[in-house]
Every structure is written in C-alpha cells, then in structure tokens.
Design a protein around this motif. Sequence first.
Motif, mmCIF file in Angstrom:
data_model
loop_
_atom_site.group_PDB
_atom_site.id
_atom_site.type_symbol
_atom_site.label_atom_id
_atom_site.label_comp_id
_atom_site.label_asym_id
_atom_site.label_seq_id
_atom_site.Cartn_x
_atom_site.Cartn_y
_atom_site.Cartn_z
ATOM 1 N N ALA A 80 -13.326 34.273 -45.917
ATOM 2 C CA ALA A 80 -13.414 33.685 -44.746
ATOM 3 C C ALA A 80 -14.017 34.759 -43.638
ATOM 4 N N VAL A 81 -13.246 36.086 -43.726
ATOM 5 C CA VAL A 81 -13.694 36.984 -42.428
ATOM 6 C C VAL A 81 -15.279 37.175 -42.579
ATOM 7 N N ILE A 82 -15.632 37.223 -43.818
ATOM 8 C CA ILE A 82 -17.097 37.690 -44.025
ATOM 9 C C ILE A 82 -17.988 36.423 -43.451
ATOM 10 N N ARG A 83 -17.781 35.044 -43.756
ATOM 11 C CA ARG A 83 -18.112 33.918 -43.281
ATOM 12 C C ARG A 83 -18.068 33.503 -41.819
ATOM 13 N N GLU A 84 -16.733 33.881 -41.384
ATOM 14 C CA GLU A 84 -16.700 33.715 -39.905
ATOM 15 C C GLU A 84 -17.616 34.488 -38.986
ATOM 16 N N ILE A 85 -17.447 35.818 -39.360
ATOM 17 C CA ILE A 85 -18.450 37.061 -38.647
ATOM 18 C C ILE A 85 -19.931 36.584 -38.529
ATOM 19 N N GLU A 87 -21.029 33.693 -39.317
ATOM 20 C CA GLU A 87 -21.265 32.195 -38.652
ATOM 21 C C GLU A 87 -21.619 32.531 -36.872
ATOM 22 N N GLU A 88 -20.295 33.381 -36.638
ATOM 23 C CA GLU A 88 -20.182 33.357 -35.121
ATOM 24 C C GLU A 88 -21.260 34.543 -34.483
ATOM 25 N N THR A 89 -21.588 35.415 -35.209
ATOM 26 C CA THR A 89 -22.171 36.744 -34.600
ATOM 27 C C THR A 89 -23.555 36.910 -35.304
ATOM 28 N N GLY A 90 -23.748 36.515 -36.588
ATOM 29 C CA GLY A 90 -24.871 36.688 -37.288
ATOM 30 C C GLY A 90 -25.065 38.036 -38.105
ATOM 31 N N MET A 91 -23.831 38.653 -37.928
ATOM 32 C CA MET A 91 -23.793 40.023 -38.376
ATOM 33 C C MET A 91 -23.190 39.840 -40.123
ATOM 34 N N THR A 92 -23.552 40.917 -40.865
ATOM 35 C CA THR A 92 -23.085 40.880 -42.140
ATOM 36 C C THR A 92 -21.975 41.992 -42.397
ATOM 37 N N ALA A 93 -20.789 41.399 -42.594
ATOM 38 C CA ALA A 93 -19.551 42.463 -42.843
ATOM 39 C C ALA A 93 -19.961 43.329 -43.855
ATOM 40 N N VAL A 94 -19.909 44.447 -43.929
ATOM 41 C CA VAL A 94 -20.100 45.439 -45.142
ATOM 42 C C VAL A 94 -18.636 45.757 -45.804
ATOM 43 N N SER A 95 -17.564 45.614 -45.082
ATOM 44 C CA SER A 95 -16.316 45.750 -45.711
ATOM 45 C C SER A 95 -15.197 45.190 -44.782
ATOM 46 N N ALA A 96 -14.102 44.922 -45.317
ATOM 47 C CA ALA A 96 -12.957 44.073 -44.650
ATOM 48 C C ALA A 96 -11.588 44.579 -45.246
ATOM 49 N N LYS A 97 -10.752 45.173 -44.240
ATOM 50 C CA LYS A 97 -9.502 45.441 -44.784
ATOM 51 C C LYS A 97 -8.334 44.884 -44.113
#
Length: 167
Positions: A80-85, A87-97
Amino acid sequence: MNKFCQECGTELIDKELKGEGIVPYCTTCKQFRFLLYNVAVSMIVINKKTDKILLIQQYGKPVYVLVAGYVNRGEELEHAVIREIKEETGMTAVSAKFNRTKFYEPSNTLMCNFTAFVEDDRELHPNNEIDSYKWFTRDEARQYILQNSLASSFLNAYLDEKQKVST
C-alpha cells in the motif's frame, strides 16, 4: 461502531465475552462481532538525493500533510505504501520502513506510518488528489506540517528519533 451484523443485518446487542468485556453480539448468527475499522498508511517521503521531505496540500486545504491512503482489502501495508506513493506522486519508492501506528477516531482508522525513500524527484507527477507539494528540509518540514495533527505527530516522532541517533 458496528450497529448491525455484517453477515445477516440483525441489530447487534452488547454482551459480555469472557476475557474481552462487552462485545457486540448477533442473536441470529450466535456470534460475537468485533468492531470493524479502516486501515490506512501515511508516508514520510524522503528524497535520497537531497535528503528533503515531501509534504503535500490537498482537497483545497492550505495546509501541508504527509502522503497517505487507504489499504485495500487483502493488501499488505508495504505494498500500500509503494502503491499510494506511485498513484499520488508518480514516484517509485525504493524502500519503506515501518515507524508506528496510531488510531484516528474521527475516521475510525488505524493509521500506519512509514518512512519511504525515493531516489530523486525526476518521476514526480502528482495526480489530481494533490493540489500542490513542496520538498522541505527536516527543520522546515517540522515547521510547515499541519500542527497538532496526526501527520505532525508521525513526522515529529520520526525526526526526534533521528535526532537522538545522530547526537
């Protein structure tokens, strides 16, 4: 609070459940019905290249908050973190903590906060949910985020922890 059984629609009554206290109960299904709530993620999005934090304004409100969104049924929080980022910003999260959670009573939502890193802002193309955005230094983000909000409590706790580690 659930007033009706999600299975059959019968109005629930309050009934004692040993070890749990008073829990809504369906007299038709003969089942206890624990409270239902929403689950959402909020993200402290950090640009790895500049070490700046992304704050957004949305829904016509002139305040800065964190990127956030609801978790879909069956979806893992990290997804959900990666998807929401994306969807909302167009950016790809490379890591999440994962950072922490807090229940938000006004929307009956368990908010799960993460720190998410993006390589840079080259992919940044906000969708129509975002009115405007800005990258802030850590001190600026603390100053500009909506004060006394759930977003500020998540951001300040994260920044306070990072400050302790670096001292």
